[in-house]
Write an enzyme that holds these catalytic residues in place. Structure first.
Site, mmCIF file in Angstrom:
data_model
loop_
_atom_site.group_PDB
_atom_site.id
_atom_site.type_symbol
_atom_site.label_atom_id
_atom_site.label_comp_id
_atom_site.label_asym_id
_atom_site.label_seq_id
_atom_site.Cartn_x
_atom_site.Cartn_y
_atom_site.Cartn_z
ATOM 1 N N GLU A 91 -38.398 21.388 5.543
ATOM 2 C CA GLU A 91 -39.411 21.759 6.540
ATOM 3 C C GLU A 91 -39.018 21.121 7.871
ATOM 4 O O GLU A 91 -39.482 20.047 8.242
ATOM 5 C CB GLU A 91 -40.794 21.327 6.051
ATOM 6 N N HIS A 111 -46.062 19.586 8.296
ATOM 7 C CA HIS A 111 -45.363 20.417 7.319
ATOM 8 C C HIS A 111 -45.143 21.826 7.863
ATOM 9 O O HIS A 111 -45.773 22.237 8.833
ATOM 10 C CB HIS A 111 -46.193 20.538 6.031
ATOM 11 N N GLU A 139 -50.112 22.278 8.698
ATOM 12 C CA GLU A 139 -49.164 23.334 8.338
ATOM 13 C C GLU A 139 -48.858 24.128 9.603
ATOM 14 O O GLU A 139 -49.756 24.684 10.234
ATOM 15 C CB GLU A 139 -49.750 24.236 7.255
ATOM 16 N N HIS A 146 -41.208 17.135 2.680
ATOM 17 C CA HIS A 146 -40.361 18.147 2.046
ATOM 18 C C HIS A 146 -39.139 18.344 2.946
ATOM 19 O O HIS A 146 -39.279 18.641 4.129
ATOM 20 C CB HIS A 146 -41.118 19.462 1.863
#
Length: 335
Positions: free
Chosen positions: A62, A151, A215, A59
């Site tokens: 990010e 991410h 994450e 993405h």
């Protein structure tokens, strides 16, 4: 520093290097494979037998993980990091990175494990290319395979740094890998229980790598990631790259484990998610709570003790996951 160490700069400027292979004075070989992709090979005779894929920018907005990979690659290119592992650095969605947007046409992290073949457009082509990069990289026999797909989240989280561990039928989750994640600063791990269409699911299921989606905090623009503390992860990654990683053992003290209770799937434009817009990941939900509704009187009511929500997003396309309901896991099924 070797020019190929500036992979992010090459990616941001959409520039192909004139020199595709460079070698450090210590014999570390850097090889440009394609847009956003670089392979690092340790010197001959100093290889610890690990193939490590580090991906970020799946993405494009990010940025903290992208900056982390840039620091690591700079360290390799200027000789401060001395690789004994074979490493691929991979920026997933260069066009989205250049625009500072999550994606251009569609979420690329929903296009793996064959899903790109059912789609079209830029991201579908890039997903196929990423699969091929990974397939070639992990094609060498009798080597350990590890993939971290890095991410940051579009919302805040009550547990800021956590991992998602993909699922493959007949294959158990590794306690040793969980201990390694804990040593790298992860506070929690979600043990998945069904096949998925993310990049880490592809490398785990199809290429037999130990693979994880990490994450690492909240998504912010380049240069604004001071609040995202990746010191423990960065230290551990350097140790893995250099082949001098301390043994993590198999103790999981302090690491919270969760499993998926249910996925909330959006079926129509009538879908309604009954959560505050700013709800954080890992927020607890009480039994009996009406979580979501869709057409044909479809309702999701919380039935589980200790249930929490992660990745709530009612704006996804029909047929995709609009949230995951998770519950604590005892870890009894670990290998």
């Amino acid at each position: 520093m070797l020019a190929l160490g500036k992979l992010l700069e090459l990616t941001l400027t959409d520039h192909e290097p004139a020199e595709k292979t460079q070698v450090t004075p210590k014999g570390v070989r850097l090889r440009w494979l394609g847009e956003g992709a670089l392979e690092v090979r340790p010197p001959e005779g100093d290889d610890c037998g690990l193939d490590l894929l580090l991906s970020a920018g799946i993405h494009g907005n990010e940025t903290a993980p992208i900056e982390l990979l840039e620091r690591l690659l700079h360290g390799v290119a200027n000789g401060k990091i001395k690789p004994r592992s074979r490493v691929m650095f991979l920026f997933g969605n260069p066009a989205a990175i250049r625009k500072g947007e999550r994606f251009i046409e569609q979420d690329i992290n929903r296009l793996f494990n064959g899903r790109h073949e059912l789609s079209s457009g830029f991201e579908a082509l890039r997903a196929a290319e990423l699969e091929q990069f990974a397939r070639v990289f992990f094609s060498k026999p009798e080597r350990a395979r590890l993939h971290y797909d890095l991410h940051t989240a579009i919302r805040g989280s009550k547990i800021e740094q956590f991992a998602l561990y993909p699922y493959k039928e007949g294959r158990k989750h590794s306690r040793r890998e969980l201990a390694r994640l804990a040593a790298a600063g992860m506070e929690a791990v979600l043990l998945q229980s069904k096949s998925s269409i993310t990049f880490s699911a592809f490398t785990y299921e199809q290429l037999d790598a130990e693979a994880f989606t990490l994450e690492l905090g909240k998504a912010r623009p380049f240069g604004q990631n001071e609040q995202v503390n990746l010191d423990k992860l960065e230290e551990r990654l350097i140790q893995i790259i250099e082949g001098n990683e301390p043994e993590a053992g198999d103790s999981l003290d302090g690491l919270k484990l969760f499993s998926v209770a249910r996925e909330i799937i959006k079926h129509s434009e009538g879908f309604r998610l009954h959560l505050p817009v700013d709800i954080e990941n890992f927020s607890e939900l009480s039994k009996g709570y009406l979580l979501a509704e869709d057409l044909a009187e479809m309702r999701w009511v919380v039935e589980e003790e200790g249930a929490r929500i992660i990745f709530p997003n009612p704006k996804v396309k029909n047929g995709l996951r609009a949230g995951i309901l998770i519950v604590p896991d005892s870890g009894q099924r670990l290998d």
